[in-house]
Design a protein around this motif. Structure first.
Motif, short mmCIF file in Angstrom:
data_model
loop_
_atom_site.label_atom_id
_atom_site.label_comp_id
_atom_site.label_asym_id
_atom_site.label_seq_id
_atom_site.Cartn_x
_atom_site.Cartn_y
_atom_site.Cartn_z
N GLU A 299 1.13 -1.21 -0.33
CA GLU A 299 0.04 -0.10 -0.32
C GLU A 299 1.00 0.98 -0.53
N ASP A 300 1.95 0.96 0.95
CA ASP A 300 3.03 2.24 1.25
C ASP A 300 3.72 2.69 -0.25
N ILE A 301 3.74 1.41 -1.30
CA ILE A 301 4.05 1.70 -2.49
C ILE A 301 3.31 2.60 -3.56
N LEU A 302 2.28 1.72 -3.80
CA LEU A 302 1.26 2.13 -4.63
C LEU A 302 1.02 4.08 -4.47
N LYS A 303 1.36 4.12 -2.35
CA LYS A 303 0.83 5.37 -2.98
C LYS A 303 1.62 6.30 -3.26
N GLU A 304 2.66 5.88 -2.83
CA GLU A 304 4.09 6.82 -3.02
C GLU A 304 3.80 6.87 -5.30
N LEU A 305 4.32 5.90 -5.26
CA LEU A 305 3.40 5.15 -7.19
C LEU A 305 3.01 6.14 -7.70
N GLY A 306 1.17 6.38 -6.60
CA GLY A 306 0.33 6.98 -7.39
C GLY A 306 0.46 8.22 -7.51
N GLU A 307 0.85 9.03 -6.78
CA GLU A 307 1.36 9.99 -6.31
C GLU A 307 2.34 10.41 -7.51
N MET A 308 3.08 9.88 -7.93
CA MET A 308 4.14 10.04 -9.30
C MET A 308 3.24 10.58 -10.55
N CYS A 309 2.59 9.27 -10.81
CA CYS A 309 1.96 9.65 -12.01
C CYS A 309 0.14 10.13 -11.72
N PRO A 310 -0.23 10.61 -11.10
CA PRO A 310 -1.78 11.29 -10.73
C PRO A 310 -2.53 10.68 -12.17
N LYS A 311 -1.65 10.51 -13.60
CA LYS A 311 -3.50 10.22 -14.20
C LYS A 311 -3.74 8.22 -14.26
#
Ligand code: GDP
Ligand code: MG
Length: 796
Positions: A299-311
């Motif tokens: 979940e942490d990783i998903l969040k971090e990566l998700g913020e990097m690619c908001p689209k």
């Protein structure tokens, strides 16, 4: 939880493991891991071969390979070589408690969407193959799409409309998939469709009797952050089985609305549509989405990566972590693409180290853990039913896949099917024939002489009519195929013949398209989409035209009746067998050369036996009949007019019909190619027939009719054409035809150039490159085979 996982893996090192392939029939074992990699491994994982899953060996195919297994309540067939990739252990070994992986759901916030953005509401149906999507689609939209008890019957998306609460909604039936990976065209299709069209809601259909595996797909769909409702289909079967599902609790655990449905009789359909509409309306205000909770690390990783690619949605971000090439490509063009890729790779490494496994299994295990955890709470199996019990109707399987009886039964069924097609079809065929004859006469009398009358009577009615007479046969053939598919037998046919198909480098499933190919190549080519492997698909597509389709039959019937007095049935059969032989040789050559690859897999689900319904079979029959009529209305109509015009112009006064055609453009073309076909024993008239037959093989006979009798309504029964052929002579007085010429001609008709409609289908499924290959290859093979036959025959 993470530490737990590590411990379990260490435990498994001291487990005594064996290979699934070595397990005897009747044995139940537990999966430890799947070896191998890529598409094959992924497919096994998504079909339920995950850590801790119980597998029962049910039976060997009659030819010993493949083998049928039961896992998660469904029947899967695997080849021995594939089962040898699966490590198993004692059924009661305690090394993995999947429910531990259940972390529940988490809520993530995404931007709200205006559901009426483009003024149309669109709902898509997503679900495993064979879970009843098309049944639901037909029920809701009143459409008549093909329903089938066979994976991959829906190979395209179908669109329909329905009205609810004064709103008009578009419903899209997508192909069935087990998962949304990058490995099969259906899965890519569904994935891209959802991403590109961004539907207002997803209606996820699951087979309520097989929730464990069906909900695996749901875990992926959930992450796409589109309002979703789950239809618990086949609710009738679940109720009958005595299992109890606490729908409310299940909905809560999964964070998704669930509605029980029985698609084929319409129970619950209204309710599920209503729920879908509510979900859409709520998505306007509610921006929270429910997703699978993969545990703190991921979940942490998903969040971090998700913020990097908001689209990108959560599903795609997770796929990037899983090293899915298509998802990674979506990063291209974003400003921090490189950083995101690097981060994903680094995180992947971290997860793999932490769980001591590879990323694919980790994510699959977590998803299955989520599903199993929820089911453990909400599903109470009928205590009276033994685990591992097979579905009702399965007892038939003993007979149908019996070691000694399976192949004879398969052959008898095929024979019955073709027998019914041709003998039963003969009656309506006669009526249609006389109807067309009457229409032609009537118009002939009613209209004034002239080009227009000739066009309508000879070009259109003559050309299209010659094709229309096959409609009854096509309808009956597809009625039978539909019965076989619906009952669950088609998948068994693939199971039975896989060993044989494997010899020529193909999958048992290719058998079905080939079988359909005897009816018509167009639906057959379309049916190859059930094959997962592109290479297999192309080999099958390219060889289907060698299965002698029903359009070629009139030519054979005419020639056999005219030039063979004895053993007519055998002669006819030999033509079909030669077609099969050429297809086999071609398949072997292709799989050893330009379409080489390491292995075809035989991971296939064997659906439960079901009683076929006349309603489904009729629907299927009509949809095929419609396709056939459309082919006639368009391609064959155009071709008939062109062929007619080529034979009609240029006009000269006072010519007999034969002289007219001899001097026409077509006659000139035929004469131009005469030197090419002479070594095969053909004259220019036959050359012309072959040319016109390229439009549609039925036209071969009608062209012969024009050339020899001056009549356009000639067919294989027309005695005058038969007699004209028997008595036709060359300028030097020798007869034009004898049995050698006739047989050579039949061989050529069998093998050469698939018709325009088939080429159009090949273009759609495989692309222009393969169309070009097919045209050249088939015509070359036809020429060579006819040449060898004729030149040998006349010297004997
Ligand atoms: P698709 O592959 O998901 O499109 O599934 P189909 O609609 O072709 O249906 C697969 C099979 O399940 C067919 O034999 C249907 O008749 C059968 N079927 C569909 N819905 C139900 C249902 O609610 N109950 C039962 N018992 N059978 C169903
Ligand atoms: Mg379908």
């Amino acid at each position: 939880m993470r530490n737990n996982n590590k411990k379990e893996n260490n435990d498994s090192k001291v487990l005594k493991t064996r290979l699934l392939d070595n397990e005897p029939v009747g044995m139940t074992v537990q999966v430890v891991r799947v070896m191998g990699d890529g598409a094959f491994r992924q497919r096994l994982l998504e079909m339920g071969f995950v850590r801790g899953a119980r597998v029962t060996v049910l039976k060997n195919a009659p030819l010993q390979d493949p083998v049928e297994y039961m896992i998660m309540g469904s029947h899967i067939s695997l080849r021995h070589s594939e089962a040898a990739q699966i490590e198993v252990t004692e059924k009661d070994a305690e090394f993995c408690d999947m429910e531990d992986a259940f972390n529940g759901i988490i809520e993530t916030e995404v931007a709200g969407v205006d559901p009426m953005a483009d003024n149309v509401l669109r709902v898509v149906l997503v679900g495993n193959p064979n879970c009843g999507k098309t049944s639901l689609f037909n029920n809701v939209t009143g459409a008549k799409e093909k329903v089938g008890n066979y994976g991959g019957v829906t190979v395209d998306s179908k669109e329909g409309w329905f009205n609810i609460g004064g709103r008009k909604v578009q419903l899209v039936d997508l192909p069935g998939t087990y998962s949304l990976t990058e490995y099969s065209p259906e899965e890519m299709y569904v994935r891209t469709y959802i991403r590109d069209n961004h539907p207002d809601a997803i209606l996820n259909i699951v087979d309520a009797g097989n929730l464990e595996r069906n909900l695996y797909l749901t875990t992926q769909v959930m992450d796409m952050n589109i309002p979703m409702v789950i239809a618990l289909n086949m609710w009738d079967e679940l109720e009958k089985s005595g299992d109890h599902l606490d729908i409310e609790m299940m909905s809560r655990l999964l964070g998704a609305r669930m509605v029980p449905v029985t698609a084929y009789n319409g129970h619950g359909v209204k309710e599920v549509l209503q729920a879908t509409m509510e979900a859409i309306d709520e998505s306007e205000q509610d921006t929270l989405h429910h997703n699978v909770n993969y545990g703190p690390l991921i979940e942490d990783i998903l969040k971090e990566l998700g913020e990097m690619c908001p689209k990108l949605d959560r599903y795609t971000v997770l796929k990037i972590i899983e090293n899915d090439q298509h998802a990674i490509q979506l990063l291209d063009g974003q400003e921090n693409a490189e950083q995101a890729k690097a981060l994903a790779a680094e995180m992947r490494g971290r997860i793999e180290r932490d769980y001591n496994d590879d990323i694919t299994s980790i994510i699959t295990d977590l998803k299955y853990g989520f599903v199993r955890g929820a089911l453990a709470e909400a599903l109470t199996p009928n205590p009276e039913r033994a685990t591992g019990e097979t579905k009702p109707g399965y007892s038939m399987d003993r007979l149908l896949t019996n070691k000694w009886l399976a192949l004879p039964i398969l052959l008898v069924l095929m024979w019955l099917m073709f027998e019914a097609t041709f003998t039963l079809g003969a009656y309506p065929q006669e009526w249609i024939e006389s109807g067309i004859g009457w229409l032609g006469d009537w118009i002939g009398k009613a209209m004034l002489d002239g080009i227009l009358k000739d066009l309508i009577v000879d070009g259109i009615i003559g050309g299209v009519g010659g094709v229309l007479v096959f409609l009854p046969q096509i309808l009956i053939l597809f009625f039978c195929i539909s019965l076989l598919e619906d009952s669950g037998y088609m998948a068994r046919a693939a199971f039975i013949v896989d060993r044989i198909m494997h010899r020529v480098g193909l999958h048992g499933k290719s058998f079905i398209p080939y079988l359909i190919g005897f009816g018509c190549g167009v639906p057959a080519i379309m049916a190859t989409r059930t094959l997962e492997n592109r290479r297999d698909r192309i080999v099958t597509i390219l060889t289907i035209p060698f299965m002698s389709c029903s359009a070629r039959l009139p030519a054979y019937l005419l020639l056999v009746a005219a030039f063979f007095t004895a053993k007519q049935g055998l002669i006819l059969m030999s033509i079909y067998l030669i077609g099969i032989l050429v297809a086999a040789i071609t398949a072997i050559i292709l799989s050893k050369t330009i379409l080489k690859h390491d292995k075809t897999q035989f991971v296939m689900e064997l659906p439960p036996y079901r009683k076929p319904t006349a309603r489904n079979a009729t629907i299927h029959m009509w949809s095929k009949g419609k396709q056939y009529l459309q082919k006639m209305g368009t391609i064959i109509l155009a071709a008939s007019i062109i062929v007619w015009a080529l034979g009609y112009f240029p006009r000269h006064e006072g010519q007999t019909p034969q002289e007219q055609i001899e001097n026409s453009y077509m006659g000139q073309m035929g004469k131009a190619i005469e030197p090419l076909v002479e070594p095969l024993g053909f004259n220019w008239q036959m050359g012309v027939s072959v040319l016109t037959g390229a439009a549609a093989k039925e036209i071969v006979v009608s062209t012969m009719g024009v050339l020899y009798t001056g009549e356009t309504d000639a067919d294989e029964e027309s005695t005058s054409l038969k007699e004209k052929l028997q008595t036709a002579t060359k300028p030097n007085g020798e007869p034009v035809f004898n049995w050698m010429v006739a047989y050579s001609f039949m061989l050529f008709i069998l093998l050469y150039f698939p018709c325009i409609a088939a080429l159009a289908a090949i273009k759609r499924e495989a692309g222009w490159k393969w169309v070009a290959f097919e045209v050249i290859y088939t015509t070359a093979v036809a020429w060579i085979v006819s040449f060898i036959f004729y030149q040998t025959a006349i010297r004997l």
